[in-house]
Design a protein around this motif. Structure first.
Motif, PDB file in Angstrom:
ATOM      1  N   LEU A 183      -3.738  -6.130 -11.513  1.00 59.54           N
ATOM      2  CA  LEU A 183      -3.106  -5.303 -12.540  1.00 59.54           C
ATOM      3  C   LEU A 183      -1.842  -4.630 -12.031  1.00 59.54           C
ATOM      4  N   MET A 184      -1.869  -4.179 -10.786  1.00 59.46           N
ATOM      5  CA  MET A 184      -0.680  -3.530 -10.228  1.00 59.46           C
ATOM      6  C   MET A 184       0.468  -4.531 -10.152  1.00 59.46           C
ATOM      7  N   GLY A 185       0.124  -5.783  -9.865  1.00 57.23           N
ATOM      8  CA  GLY A 185       1.140  -6.834  -9.846  1.00 57.23           C
ATOM      9  C   GLY A 185       1.784  -7.005 -11.215  1.00 57.23           C
ATOM     10  N   LEU A 186       0.960  -7.010 -12.241  1.00 52.70           N
ATOM     11  CA  LEU A 186       1.480  -7.167 -13.605  1.00 52.70           C
ATOM     12  C   LEU A 186       2.322  -5.960 -14.030  1.00 52.70           C
ATOM     13  N   LEU A 187       1.809  -4.764 -13.729  1.00 50.62           N
ATOM     14  CA  LEU A 187       2.503  -3.546 -14.163  1.00 50.62           C
ATOM     15  C   LEU A 187       3.760  -3.291 -13.341  1.00 50.62           C
ATOM     16  N   GLY A 188       3.757  -3.809 -12.113  1.00 51.85           N
ATOM     17  CA  GLY A 188       4.888  -3.588 -11.208  1.00 51.85           C
ATOM     18  C   GLY A 188       6.187  -4.198 -11.688  1.00 51.85           C
ATOM     19  N   THR A 189       6.107  -5.112 -12.644  1.00 57.33           N
ATOM     20  CA  THR A 189       7.328  -5.767 -13.142  1.00 57.33           C
ATOM     21  C   THR A 189       7.946  -5.022 -14.317  1.00 57.33           C
ATOM     22  N   ARG A 190       7.358  -3.890 -14.713  1.00 57.56           N
ATOM     23  CA  ARG A 190       7.800  -3.282 -15.981  1.00 57.56           C
ATOM     24  C   ARG A 190       8.668  -2.025 -15.840  1.00 57.56           C
ATOM     25  N   GLN A 191       9.331  -1.908 -14.699  1.00 56.17           N
ATOM     26  CA  GLN A 191      10.301  -0.813 -14.495  1.00 56.17           C
ATOM     27  C   GLN A 191       9.749   0.587 -14.761  1.00 56.17           C
ATOM     28  N   ALA A 192       8.528   0.823 -14.336  1.00 57.70           N
ATOM     29  CA  ALA A 192       7.986   2.176 -14.442  1.00 57.70           C
ATOM     30  C   ALA A 192       8.676   3.061 -13.407  1.00 57.70           C
ATOM     31  N   ARG A 193       8.681   4.372 -13.654  1.00 59.54           N
ATOM     32  CA  ARG A 193       9.285   5.304 -12.690  1.00 59.54           C
ATOM     33  C   ARG A 193       8.406   5.419 -11.460  1.00 59.54           C
ATOM     34  N   SER A 194       7.087   5.401 -11.671  1.00 60.32           N
ATOM     35  CA  SER A 194       6.146   5.367 -10.556  1.00 60.32           C
ATOM     36  C   SER A 194       4.856   4.741 -11.047  1.00 60.32           C
ATOM     37  N   LEU A 195       4.063   4.251 -10.106  1.00 61.41           N
ATOM     38  CA  LEU A 195       2.824   3.571 -10.453  1.00 61.41           C
ATOM     39  C   LEU A 195       1.765   4.031  -9.457  1.00 61.41           C
ATOM     40  N   ALA A 196       0.711   4.677  -9.950  1.00 60.28           N
ATOM     41  CA  ALA A 196      -0.332   5.179  -9.049  1.00 60.28           C
ATOM     42  C   ALA A 196      -1.694   4.957  -9.695  1.00 60.28           C
ATOM     43  N   ILE A 197      -2.720   5.048  -8.864  1.00 61.99           N
ATOM     44  CA  ILE A 197      -4.096   4.823  -9.322  1.00 61.99           C
ATOM     45  C   ILE A 197      -4.919   6.102  -9.157  1.00 61.99           C
ATOM     46  N   CYS A 198      -5.737   6.381 -10.154  1.00 61.77           N
ATOM     47  CA  CYS A 198      -6.763   7.420 -10.051  1.00 61.77           C
ATOM     48  C   CYS A 198      -8.111   6.750 -10.271  1.00 61.77           C
ATOM     49  N   ALA A 199      -8.980   6.794  -9.270  1.00 60.66           N
ATOM     50  CA  ALA A 199     -10.310   6.189  -9.393  1.00 60.66           C
ATOM     51  C   ALA A 199     -11.371   7.264  -9.247  1.00 60.66           C
ATOM     52  N   LEU A 200     -12.363   7.242 -10.123  1.00 59.57           N
ATOM     53  CA  LEU A 200     -13.456   8.208  -9.994  1.00 59.57           C
ATOM     54  C   LEU A 200     -14.232   7.951  -8.711  1.00 59.57           C
ATOM     55  N   LEU A 201     -14.491   6.678  -8.429  1.00 59.54           N
ATOM     56  CA  LEU A 201     -15.311   6.316  -7.270  1.00 59.54           C
ATOM     57  C   LEU A 201     -14.594   5.277  -6.424  1.00 59.54           C
ATOM     58  N   ASP A 202     -14.764   5.387  -5.123  1.00 59.99           N
ATOM     59  CA  ASP A 202     -14.105   4.464  -4.200  1.00 59.99           C
ATOM     60  C   ASP A 202     -15.135   3.986  -3.189  1.00 59.99           C
ATOM     61  N   LYS A 203     -15.409   2.687  -3.214  1.00 61.47           N
ATOM     62  CA  LYS A 203     -16.361   2.140  -2.239  1.00 61.47           C
ATOM     63  C   LYS A 203     -15.714   1.904  -0.879  1.00 61.47           C
ATOM     64  N   GLU A 204     -14.419   2.101  -0.828  1.00 57.14           N
ATOM     65  CA  GLU A 204     -13.644   2.014   0.427  1.00 57.14           C
ATOM     66  C   GLU A 204     -13.700   0.643   1.086  1.00 57.14           C
ATOM     67  N   LEU A 205     -13.903  -0.384   0.274  1.00 53.02           N
ATOM     68  CA  LEU A 205     -13.842  -1.745   0.804  1.00 53.02           C
ATOM     69  C   LEU A 205     -12.439  -2.321   0.620  1.00 53.02           C
ATOM     70  N   ALA A 206     -11.781  -1.884  -0.445  1.00 53.27           N
ATOM     71  CA  ALA A 206     -10.476  -2.429  -0.787  1.00 53.27           C
ATOM     72  C   ALA A 206      -9.400  -1.909   0.146  1.00 53.27           C
ATOM     73  N   THR A 207      -8.601  -2.787   0.676  1.00 59.98           N
ATOM     74  CA  THR A 207      -7.490  -2.352   1.519  1.00 59.98           C
ATOM     75  C   THR A 207      -6.163  -2.590   0.822  1.00 59.98           C
ATOM     76  N   GLU A 208      -6.142  -3.534  -0.100  1.00 58.60           N
ATOM     77  CA  GLU A 208      -4.868  -3.970  -0.675  1.00 58.60           C
ATOM     78  C   GLU A 208      -4.217  -2.952  -1.599  1.00 58.60           C
ATOM     79  N   VAL A 209      -5.000  -2.068  -2.190  1.00 64.24           N
ATOM     80  CA  VAL A 209      -4.414  -1.096  -3.113  1.00 64.24           C
ATOM     81  C   VAL A 209      -4.441   0.329  -2.553  1.00 64.24           C
ATOM     82  N   ARG A 210      -4.751   0.460  -1.248  1.00 58.84           N
ATOM     83  CA  ARG A 210      -4.833   1.791  -0.603  1.00 58.84           C
ATOM     84  C   ARG A 210      -3.611   2.663  -0.868  1.00 58.84           C
ATOM     85  N   SER A 211      -2.414   2.056  -0.742  1.00 57.32           N
ATOM     86  CA  SER A 211      -1.194   2.866  -0.814  1.00 57.32           C
ATOM     87  C   SER A 211      -0.983   3.433  -2.217  1.00 57.32           C
TER      88      SER A 211
END
Ligand code: IMP
Ligand code: MG
Length: 186
Positions: free
Chosen positions: A123-151
């Motif tokens: 999804l970040m890949g898709l949204l990244g092409t749309r000239q947003a001013r900034s793009l961030a994630i808010c997750a209620l829960l994090d299993k901490e397995l994912a490394t690719e979207v950490r930043s």
């Protein structure tokens, strides 16, 4: 307080006991209020579009937006990945694309839980092409397995145990989303 097999829990689950209640209603409400305050502080100016990822974020999103004390817009994304299984398939389909314009706005993607992060990476890949001013994630829960979207993972409610969780929007085969707490189904 509810325990895994008190009558009010069993009434909601149709008699199926849950293994444990991992986050109860009050704990969730306190943390959501804190997250709302963090988000309010983090965006002092500009247009903020809060994008809820359906269906899992629907309860979290509705509680969260009422704790954000600045102007926002709200829209949704529909993606699907898990099917009826408990293991991430890695295939993500976008079933609904937001109609709201994204250009020039701060975009905050709201997700219920991050497991492998495959859904969000796509999804970040898709949204990244749309000239947003900034793009961030808010997750209620994090299993901490994912490394690719950490930043991009800027706001997290709780670190999740390595269990299959249901309730407060999270489902197993579309069941249990309505539980007011988060439980380990086991
Ligand atoms: P990911 O792509 O592996 O990060 O999977 C994220 C999606 O899988 C979430 O949006 C949830 O819909 C679902 N998911 C991951 N872990 C759980 C869980 O413990 N319970 C219920 N759904 C989960
Ligand atoms: Mg799901």
């Amino acid at each position: 307080m509810s325990t895994p097999s008190t009558p009010d829990v069993l009434r909601r689950t149709g008699g199926r006991p849950v293994k444990s209640i991992v986050f109860d209603e009050a704990t969730i409400a306190n943390r959501v209020e804190e997250l709302g305050a963090e988000i309010t502080e983090a965006y002092p100016d500009g247009d903020l579009l809060v994008l809820g990822l359906l269906k899992g974020s629907f309860i979290f999103l509705s509680d969260l937006v009422r704790k954000i004390e600045r102007p926002i817009q709200v829209d949704f994304l529909v993606a699907s990945s898990y099917g009826a299984g408990k293991v991430s398939s890695g295939t993500v389909r976008l079933l609904y694309d937001p109609e709201t314009r994204l250009e020039g706005k701060h975009i905050l993607l709201v997700e219920d839980i991050i497991d492998t992060g495959k859904t969000l990476k796509r999804l970040m890949g898709l949204l990244g092409t749309r000239q947003a001013r900034s793009l961030a994630i808010c997750a209620l829960l994090d299993k901490e397995l994912a490394t690719e979207v950490r930043s991009e993972l800027r706001f997290v409610g709780f670190r999740a145990p390595p269990a299959f969780l249901v309730g407060y929007g999270l489902d197993h085969a579309e069941n249990f989303r309505h539980l007011p707490f988060i439980a380990d189904l086991e």
